[in-house]
Design an enzyme around this catalytic site. Structure first.
Site, PDB file in Angstrom:
ATOM      1  N   HIS A   1      -1.001 -22.500   9.803  1.00  0.00           N
ATOM      2  CA  HIS A   1      -0.940 -22.691   8.367  1.00  0.00           C
ATOM      3  C   HIS A   1      -2.014 -21.895   7.584  1.00  0.00           C
ATOM      4  O   HIS A   1      -1.443 -20.987   6.828  1.00  0.00           O
ATOM      5  CB  HIS A   1      -1.788 -24.055   8.284  1.00  0.00           C
ATOM      6  CG  HIS A   1      -2.151 -24.548   6.950  1.00  0.00           C
ATOM      7  ND1 HIS A   1      -3.288 -25.147   6.482  1.00  0.00           N
ATOM      8  CD2 HIS A   1      -1.341 -24.648   5.890  1.00  0.00           C
ATOM      9  CE1 HIS A   1      -3.185 -25.560   5.576  1.00  0.00           C
ATOM     10  NE2 HIS A   1      -2.097 -25.541   5.052  1.00  0.00           N
TER      11      HIS A   1
ATOM     12  N   HIS B   1      -7.917 -27.483   8.642  1.00  0.00           N
ATOM     13  CA  HIS B   1      -7.176 -28.635   8.071  1.00  0.00           C
ATOM     14  C   HIS B   1      -6.605 -29.492   8.957  1.00  0.00           C
ATOM     15  O   HIS B   1      -5.661 -30.176   8.980  1.00  0.00           O
ATOM     16  CB  HIS B   1      -5.822 -28.049   7.066  1.00  0.00           C
ATOM     17  CG  HIS B   1      -6.499 -27.222   6.270  1.00  0.00           C
ATOM     18  ND1 HIS B   1      -6.623 -25.545   6.567  1.00  0.00           N
ATOM     19  CD2 HIS B   1      -7.311 -26.968   5.085  1.00  0.00           C
ATOM     20  CE1 HIS B   1      -7.052 -24.782   5.654  1.00  0.00           C
ATOM     21  NE2 HIS B   1      -7.470 -25.712   4.764  1.00  0.00           N
TER      22      HIS B   1
END
Lengths: 172, 808
Positions: A102, A121
């Site tokens: 990501h 995250h």
């Protein structure tokens, strides 16, 4: 797993800058590894790198490695039970990139669930399912290194099945 | 094995690549992206590229000079193949470079004949001919739709035309397209039997707050960085409004927004945020909040499903009794406060009994909301979404929460707000629609029910899929298929070339209970199985499109590629249809024409494409009040002046509302709860956008979710005799559907959670037809039984069933 390699300090620093509390304290799966042997795999342009020997691995304890070059941190992992895509005598050895696909934060290994967790995250990748993103923010599953084991038990990485975070070509 | 793309290299964006402003066309958050395009073969190099970086070395975390394979594609631009990369914009204040697992796939979710992505896109108008849907010209397809529609109106009046139409922004919406369809159906015609994409009537999901005078998007995202406490009701924002959560809430939990707090709000104490989550289910949002804020700063109020209202009224009663209200604000800007407090009086123990919480939890959460910090008012930001909106007693619950926010002085103030989180972006601009519920202001026609009862002769469907996203879906599909089949059978009897005879045959079938169905969409939706005409639409990026996000931030997404085949923007399709039906005021050549005709002319003639384009991905926050020094001027947060106008009353006071607890409000819910064993709570998952209309053809998503998951407590699984991945049937008196079992130890016993609106298992099948007084459905409070259908299918063997929770 808590050691921090100098070469990847930049990644860890990036992580720390953004994450001052909670999970931030535990970032860093990356350690130096010695690339013992390098040669190109003809068809794919990937190097064939010796990562370790089967006997170097302890069950469910990730060994820090780098592939396809020293700036791409990963782990070699003997899971303890056979998995699809696993190699070695027990069919349970796998290797993955540990940069979250990501945003590039270094993943932590959770040995109870056998998953990689991202402190950035909160993404979770399953080490027993080819790096499938159990939940998370990446748009790809975790890049897995293709392995081969020699008759003497040496483990070689010979390819990657997804684009590693932070490089537009897996082989720089 | 997990799906892997086996892409080891991506083309590098060259210097001089075309750069387009793009707002993610999916969720309400509206993250900023840029679409870069360049000719195939004209790639940059590791040393000469648009980033000015040396790409022959590993890039660090959060690098702006990296993009994933999902962001890349090869598409047509002015008829020519070009590379495209759609990557998050680091300078957009909404997302600061973050991409969600939905938006960061916009590249590969484009139509591409080169890379074979989204070949499901519609390329040509289709008509039902010779027993199949066959390609035809726009003139033929539109002509048939116009002829049948006119014939039905001649026979039944305008009430014979039923319409299902988007009302939102982003893909399948936006100011251009809501205006196009709105002008056609609400101005050229006056259609009463119209509904919106996710509910069976034409109504607001937040009627309660609006009747109080408070528009539902009154804050700015920055308020969540400034708040002392964030109260999240029925919102799983890490999964469904991802980058508002990551980019605005998380800094407040971590304390990294402290500097901003001190600077903007001097003279008061500041600390990292406290979090209150009202949700019967433990979500990944709550899990991550505990990791960031510390468990001591997070309250999860796991109420009995559907009892939010009782909790809010108890908060109000307790807060009032302590005097923790904003007396000056109440006096200057509101009315009916005392009446509301008296009417909604609910003790801690009453609320505890209803909600299943302890009195201590209710009291402590009320303190976190309103107990002053020193001698200053606490700043509390209230947000809510589908748990409230699609939950029990929507109107009253909405009022009860807004009562608390208003009484504590948290509307129109920094660090405050009482807002819906949102689903799609917004982008509504239409003619007046009050005639729809003429005579009964709160009650628009229940369109699905009327269709099931056999009403109407022709149905125009614009980017809606009732087969997946409605309640009582099992029955709806059964009847809809039957009615549209009557027309198909009649059409089979007439040669297509004989239009007059064809229309006559169709009208004959309609008189026998048939329904002529027209579907306008970008893909063949499930409801299009029943369609007689399908019209191919263009989507965001294939046309210029304006929308606004959850903080009213309006931006222009620039056209970066050609639509597939003959596809056209919805507004142009509406224009063609309007002309074919003999109406004037159309003839738009471009989507910009529609924008100027609608939004521009109707909002003070300030906003133009050129002006918006110049504002880039940060755009302007609506309402736009001026154009000054080359910039559009907007409004950061609404109601800062204490004047409330959303109810349309001249006094501009906020009206507190009496909104008493009355149990499970929607007809049939209480009986369903008594009869069936399991709560079938339902909602979204991080990977999937909306009803998976594009994701169903995206292997990354279908690999993770071949079937919709149903989260179940392991003891429930044992009772039913199922293991992870097994297929189960979920059934009750209203219908049945299927799902894949996902063991979830954190799930309460007998409380399951199923993925909503998924193509391979539609939860709407088991949602009964009960609605509230303004025809808002209640999807959340659904009960059913569960039985095993089959062992884990082989297509599920690779799927992981481990905990979705992040663990430190």
């Amino acid at each position: 797993m808590k050691k921090t390699g100098k070469r990847c300090q930049r990644l860890v620093d990036e992580g720390r800058r953004s994450f001052l509390r909670g999970s931030a304290a535990s970032v860093g799966t990356i350690a130096a590894a010695t690339i013992l042997q390098t040669k190109k795999v003809e068809a794919s342009n990937f190097p064939s790198n010796k990562l370790a020997n089967v006997k170097d691995l302890k069950t469910n304890v990730p060994l820090d490695i780098n592939y396809p070059d020293e700036d791409s941190p990963g782990v070699l992992l003997k899971l303890g039970s056979k998995v699809e895509g696993g190699v070695g005598p027990d069919g349970d050895i796998v290797a993955y990139s540990v940069l979250c696909p990501h945003k590039g934060y270094p993943l932590n290994y959770n040995d109870a669930d056998k998953v990689f967790n991202c402190p950035g995250h909160y993404s979770v990748f399953d080490a027993e399912k080819g790096g499938l993103q159990v939940w998370g923010q990446a748009t790809q599953n975790l890049p897995q290194f293709k392995l081969k084991v020699s008759s003497g038990g040496d483990i070689f990485a010979e390819g990657v099945d997804e684009l590693i975070y932070g490089r537009l070509s897996n082989v720089l | 094995m997990a799906y892997k793309r086996n892409i080891n290299k991506l083309p590098i964006i060259p210097k001089g690549a075309k750069k387009h402003n793009v707002v993610c066309n999916y969720c309400i958050v509206g993250c900023g992206y840029h679409a870069y395009t360049w000719n195939v073969g004209a790639d940059g190099t590791t040393t000469n590229n648009i980033f000015g970086e040396n790409l022959s070395v590993q890039q660090g975390a959060d690098s702006d000079a990296w993009y994933s394979p999902s962001m890349w594609n090869i598409v047509k631009q002015n008829g020519k193949d070009v590379n495209i990369v759609i990557k998050p914009d680091k300078n957009c204040v909404v997302n600061s470079g973050l991409g969600s697992p939905r938006g960061a796939r916009q590249g590969e979710l484009n139509y591409s004949q080169s890379t074979s992505t989204q070949l499901q896109r519609l390329t040509d108008p289709l008509v039902y001919r010779y027993g199949q849907l066959q390609p035809t010209s726009w003139d033929d397809a539109i002509g048939l739709v116009a002829d049948v529609t006119k014939a039905v109106i001649d026979d039944q009046g305008e009430d014979g035309l039923f319409v299902s139409a988007f009302d939102h922004g982003g893909a399948g919406g936006g100011y251009e397209n809501t205006w196009g369809t709105g002008k056609l159906y609400l101005e050229s015609m006056k259609i009463k039997n119209i509904r919106i994409h996710n509910r069976p009537a034409y109504n607001s999901e937040v009627h309660g707050t609006r009747d109080m005078g408070v528009g539902e998007l009154n804050y700015c995202y920055e308020d969540t960085e400034l708040a002392d406490t964030i109260v999240s009701v029925g919102a799983n924002s890490l999964e469904t409004q991802t980058n508002v959560y990551l980019n605005h809430w998380v800094p407040n939990m971590r304390g990294t927004s402290m500097d901003k707090k001190k600077k903007q709000l001097p003279g008061e104490d500041h600390a990292p945020a406290r979090m209150i989550f009202v949700d019967p289910r433990r979500t990944v949002t709550i899990n991550s909040a505990e990791a960031e804020a510390g468990k001591e700063n997070v309250m999860h109020l796991a109420i009995n499903s559907g009892t939010d209202l009782a909790l809010f009224n108890a908060w109000m009663t307790y807060i009032d009794s302590k005097g923790w209200v904003d007396k000056d604000f109440i006096k200057a800007s509101t009315m009916d406060y005392d009446k509301m407090v008296k009417g909604n009086k609910t003790s801690l123990s009453e609320a505890a009994k209803i909600t299943g919480l302890t009195t201590k939890q209710i009291q402590q959460s009320a303190e976190w909301i309103a107990k002053p910090k020193g001698n200053k008012r606490r700043r509390t930001c209230f947000v809510y979404e589908k748990g409230l909106i699609w939950g029990n007693d929507n109107y009253r619950t909405n009022c009860s929460l807004t009562n608390v926010a208003a009484a504590t002085g948290n509307i129109g103030r920094p660090g405050g707000g009482c807002c819906r989180m949102g689903g799609h972006q917004e982008g509504y601009f239409r003619p007046a629609d009050g005639f729809i519920w003429e005579g009964n202001p709160a009650k628009p026609p229940y369109v699905d029910k009327l269709l099931i009862e056999g009403k109407g002769g022709v149905h125009h469907v614009w980017a809606c899929d009732h087969y997946k996203t409605t309640l009582n879906a099992h029955e709806f599909k059964r009847v809809y298929k039957k009615r549209t089949d009557i027309v198909k059978d009649a059409m089979n009897e007439v040669p297509h070339g004989d239009r007059k005879a064809l229309v006559k045959a169709i009208m004959g079938a309609i008189k026998k209970g048939g329904l002529f169905s027209v579907d306008v969409d970008i893909i063949k939706a499930d409801i299009a199985e029943a369609a007689h005409v399908i019209l191919p639409a263009a989507t965001s990026g294939e046309m210029n499109l304006t929308s606004m996000n959850g903080e009213r931030r309006m931006r222009l997404t620039e056209r970066y590629m050609d639509p597939p085949g003959q596809a056209l923007p919805d507004c142009i399709i509406a224009s063609k249809l309007g002309e074919a039906m003999g109406f004037s005021g159309y003839g738009w050549k471009t989507e910009e024409d529609a924008f100027m005709d609608g939004y521009h002319n109707g909002t003070g003639k300030i906003v133009t494409y050129d002006r918006l384009r110049a504002m880039g991905n940060n755009g302007v926050q609506e309402p736009v009040i001026d154009y000054k020094d080359g910039k559009l001027v907007g409004v950061k947060r609404l109601y800062a002046d204490g004047k409330f106008d959303r109810h349309g009353k001249d006094h501009k006071k906020l009206i507190f509302k009496v909104s008493k607890w009355r149990g499970l409000q929607a007809p049939g819910k209480e009986a369903q709860k008594k009869k069936f064993k399991y709560l079938i709570n339902n909602g979204r998952a991080n990977h999937v956008w909306q009803n998976a209309y594009l994701d169903r053809k995206n292997q990354f998503v279908t690999d993770r979710w071949p079937y919709p998951f149903i989260e179940m407590n392991p003891s429930d699984m044992k009772n039913i005799g199922v293991s992870e991945g097994d297929l189960v049937e979920v059934f009750n008196d209203d219908g049945s559907t299927q799902a894949m079992v996902y063991p979830t130890p954190t799930a309460k016993k007998k409380e399951t959670f199923m993925l909503f609106a998924y193509p391979t298992g539609v939860v709407g099948n088991v949602v009964n037809d009960g609605v509230n007084e303004v025809i808002i459905p209640n999807y959340k409070q659904t009960w059913a039984n569960i039985r095993k259908l089959a062992n884990k299918p082989s297509g599920v063997n690779h799927v992981s069933f481990k905990s979705k929770e992040y663990k430190i």
